[in-house]
Design a protein around this motif. Structure first.
Motif, PDB file in Angstrom:
ATOM      1  N   UNK A  57       0.815  -1.216   0.000  1.00 41.35           N
ATOM      2  CA  UNK A  57       0.000   0.000   0.000  1.00 41.35           C
ATOM      3  C   UNK A  57       0.848   1.266   0.000  1.00 41.35           C
ATOM      4  N   UNK A  58       1.783   1.345   0.910  1.00 42.79           N
ATOM      5  CA  UNK A  58       2.646   2.528   0.963  1.00 42.79           C
ATOM      6  C   UNK A  58       4.005   2.145   1.544  1.00 42.79           C
ATOM      7  N   UNK A  59       5.027   2.666   0.926  1.00 43.44           N
ATOM      8  CA  UNK A  59       6.390   2.489   1.394  1.00 43.44           C
ATOM      9  C   UNK A  59       6.824   3.815   1.998  1.00 43.44           C
ATOM     10  N   UNK A  60       7.182   3.773   3.282  1.00 41.53           N
ATOM     11  CA  UNK A  60       7.584   5.013   3.950  1.00 41.53           C
ATOM     12  C   UNK A  60       9.013   4.900   4.460  1.00 41.53           C
ATOM     13  N   UNK A  61       9.565   6.041   4.755  1.00 40.99           N
ATOM     14  CA  UNK A  61      10.895   6.116   5.348  1.00 40.99           C
ATOM     15  C   UNK A  61      10.744   6.761   6.723  1.00 40.99           C
ATOM     16  N   UNK A  62      11.316   6.087   7.723  1.00 43.88           N
ATOM     17  CA  UNK A  62      11.341   6.635   9.077  1.00 43.88           C
ATOM     18  C   UNK A  62      12.804   6.732   9.478  1.00 43.88           C
ATOM     19  N   UNK A  63      13.282   7.958   9.620  1.00 41.30           N
ATOM     20  CA  UNK A  63      14.698   8.186   9.940  1.00 41.30           C
ATOM     21  C   UNK A  63      15.592   7.402   8.983  1.00 41.30           C
ATOM     22  N   UNK A  64      15.268   7.440   7.699  1.00 41.08           N
ATOM     23  CA  UNK A  64      16.006   6.814   6.604  1.00 41.08           C
ATOM     24  C   UNK A  64      15.964   5.286   6.621  1.00 41.08           C
ATOM     25  N   UNK A  65      15.021   4.699   7.355  1.00 41.01           N
ATOM     26  CA  UNK A  65      14.794   3.254   7.346  1.00 41.01           C
ATOM     27  C   UNK A  65      13.464   2.991   6.632  1.00 41.01           C
ATOM     28  N   UNK A  66      13.484   2.086   5.646  1.00 42.17           N
ATOM     29  CA  UNK A  66      12.266   1.784   4.907  1.00 42.17           C
ATOM     30  C   UNK A  66      11.320   0.908   5.723  1.00 42.17           C
ATOM     31  N   UNK A  67      10.028   1.153   5.540  1.00 43.78           N
ATOM     32  CA  UNK A  67       8.983   0.367   6.180  1.00 43.78           C
ATOM     33  C   UNK A  67       7.833   0.217   5.194  1.00 43.78           C
ATOM     34  N   UNK A  68       7.430  -1.022   4.948  1.00 43.06           N
ATOM     35  CA  UNK A  68       6.267  -1.296   4.106  1.00 43.06           C
ATOM     36  C   UNK A  68       5.035  -1.254   5.005  1.00 43.06           C
ATOM     37  N   UNK A  69       4.006  -0.527   4.567  1.00 42.41           N
ATOM     38  CA  UNK A  69       2.784  -0.402   5.366  1.00 42.41           C
ATOM     39  C   UNK A  69       1.608  -0.932   4.559  1.00 42.41           C
ATOM     40  N   UNK A  70       0.922  -1.877   5.144  1.00 41.69           N
ATOM     41  CA  UNK A  70      -0.315  -2.412   4.576  1.00 41.69           C
ATOM     42  C   UNK A  70      -1.464  -1.843   5.387  1.00 41.69           C
ATOM     43  N   UNK A  71      -2.371  -1.158   4.725  1.00 41.21           N
ATOM     44  CA  UNK A  71      -3.523  -0.549   5.371  1.00 41.21           C
ATOM     45  C   UNK A  71      -4.709  -1.462   5.106  1.00 41.21           C
ATOM     46  N   UNK A  72      -5.115  -2.180   6.141  1.00 40.28           N
ATOM     47  CA  UNK A  72      -6.099  -3.242   5.976  1.00 40.28           C
ATOM     48  C   UNK A  72      -7.483  -2.814   6.449  1.00 40.28           C
ATOM     49  N   UNK A  73      -8.390  -2.688   5.492  1.00 37.43           N
ATOM     50  CA  UNK A  73      -9.774  -2.332   5.779  1.00 37.43           C
ATOM     51  C   UNK A  73     -10.594  -3.548   6.207  1.00 37.43           C
ATOM     52  N   UNK A  74     -11.895  -3.355   6.409  1.00 36.86           N
ATOM     53  CA  UNK A  74     -12.763  -4.421   6.927  1.00 36.86           C
ATOM     54  C   UNK A  74     -12.768  -5.703   6.089  1.00 36.86           C
ATOM     55  N   UNK A  75     -12.608  -5.603   4.781  1.00 33.95           N
ATOM     56  CA  UNK A  75     -12.664  -6.809   3.940  1.00 33.95           C
ATOM     57  C   UNK A  75     -11.452  -7.721   4.152  1.00 33.95           C
ATOM     58  N   UNK A  76     -10.448  -7.265   4.886  1.00 38.78           N
ATOM     59  CA  UNK A  76      -9.257  -8.078   5.172  1.00 38.78           C
ATOM     60  C   UNK A  76      -9.433  -8.928   6.432  1.00 38.78           C
ATOM     61  N   UNK A  77     -10.606  -8.829   7.070  1.00 34.14           N
ATOM     62  CA  UNK A  77     -10.794  -9.477   8.365  1.00 34.14           C
ATOM     63  C   UNK A  77     -12.089 -10.268   8.429  1.00 34.14           C
ATOM     64  N   UNK A  78     -12.065 -11.267   9.293  1.00 37.57           N
ATOM     65  CA  UNK A  78     -13.266 -11.969   9.723  1.00 37.57           C
ATOM     66  C   UNK A  78     -13.344 -11.665  11.213  1.00 37.57           C
ATOM     67  N   UNK A  79     -14.261 -10.803  11.579  1.00 39.78           N
ATOM     68  CA  UNK A  79     -14.259 -10.271  12.938  1.00 39.78           C
ATOM     69  C   UNK A  79     -13.021  -9.391  13.080  1.00 39.78           C
ATOM     70  N   UNK A  80     -12.187  -9.731  14.049  1.00 39.45           N
ATOM     71  CA  UNK A  80     -10.936  -8.987  14.231  1.00 39.45           C
ATOM     72  C   UNK A  80      -9.718  -9.835  13.867  1.00 39.45           C
ATOM     73  N   UNK A  81      -9.943 -10.931  13.154  1.00 42.11           N
ATOM     74  CA  UNK A  81      -8.847 -11.810  12.726  1.00 42.11           C
ATOM     75  C   UNK A  81      -8.631 -11.654  11.224  1.00 42.11           C
ATOM     76  N   UNK A  82      -7.370 -11.566  10.782  1.00 35.09           N
ATOM     77  CA  UNK A  82      -7.114 -11.458   9.343  1.00 35.09           C
ATOM     78  C   UNK A  82      -7.671 -12.676   8.603  1.00 35.09           C
ATOM     79  N   UNK A  83      -8.217 -12.431   7.401  1.00 39.22           N
ATOM     80  CA  UNK A  83      -8.698 -13.551   6.598  1.00 39.22           C
ATOM     81  C   UNK A  83      -7.499 -14.280   5.963  1.00 39.22           C
ATOM     82  N   UNK A  84      -7.760 -15.375   5.287  1.00 41.34           N
ATOM     83  CA  UNK A  84      -6.690 -16.208   4.739  1.00 41.34           C
ATOM     84  C   UNK A  84      -5.792 -15.481   3.756  1.00 41.34           C
ATOM     85  N   UNK A  85      -6.384 -14.718   2.842  1.00 43.37           N
ATOM     86  CA  UNK A  85      -5.585 -13.999   1.841  1.00 43.37           C
ATOM     87  C   UNK A  85      -4.668 -12.974   2.502  1.00 43.37           C
TER      88      UNK A  85
END
Length: 151
Positions: free
Chosen positions: A97-125
């Protein structure tokens, strides 16, 4: 079985885009789980699967756009900046979703909306994507569930 069918009917071997993507994911899983560089798939089919998987286009959600906008608005002295949106992980082909830099260190960020979950648990995909990005990718991954943002 797929390799046999692929070799025996190469000219007529047709798979849907979804099937090619699933084969790519299964091939990555197999190689990772068995700690080998070999694939279950013939090289031509593996490349076709990988190319298909990487070519999927994603449209950012409103939640993702809002979070990216907020990150971009942070004061520069924090050392946090957006490097790229919808970045393609070269090791896996997954879209990040977005690649950010924090103090020159890369971090991959996945922003997971409701369709990524079953209740509060991540779905299989979602679990498969997180597992493959963490074990095969080269950048640390942060999964940000929608309820952490919607507070």
């Amino acid at each position: 079985e797929i390799s046999k069918r692929y070799y025996s009917s190469q000219n007529n071997f047709q798979l849907s885009c979804e099937a090619l993507s699933q084969l790519h994911q299964a091939s990555m899983w197999y190689s990772n789980e068995h700690h080998c560089n070999e694939s279950l798939l013939p090289i031509q089919l593996r490349e076709k699967c990988s190319n298909n998987f990487s070519s999927n286009t994603n449209i950012p959600s409103k939640l993702q756009r809002d979070i990216v906008k907020s990150i971009k608005s942070l004061p520069s002295y924090l050392g946090i900046s957006v490097i790229e949106e919808e970045s393609c992980c070269k090791c896996t082909g997954y879209s990040i979703d977005v690649l950010i830099s924090i103090q020159q260190q890369l971090l991959a960020v996945e922003i997971d909306g409701p369709c990524h979950f079953i209740g509060y648990s991540p779905n299989g995909a979602t679990m498969l994507k997180q597992r493959q990005l963490c074990s095969l990718g080269t950048t640390p991954l942060l999964s940000l569930p929608y309820w952490d943002w919607d507070m």
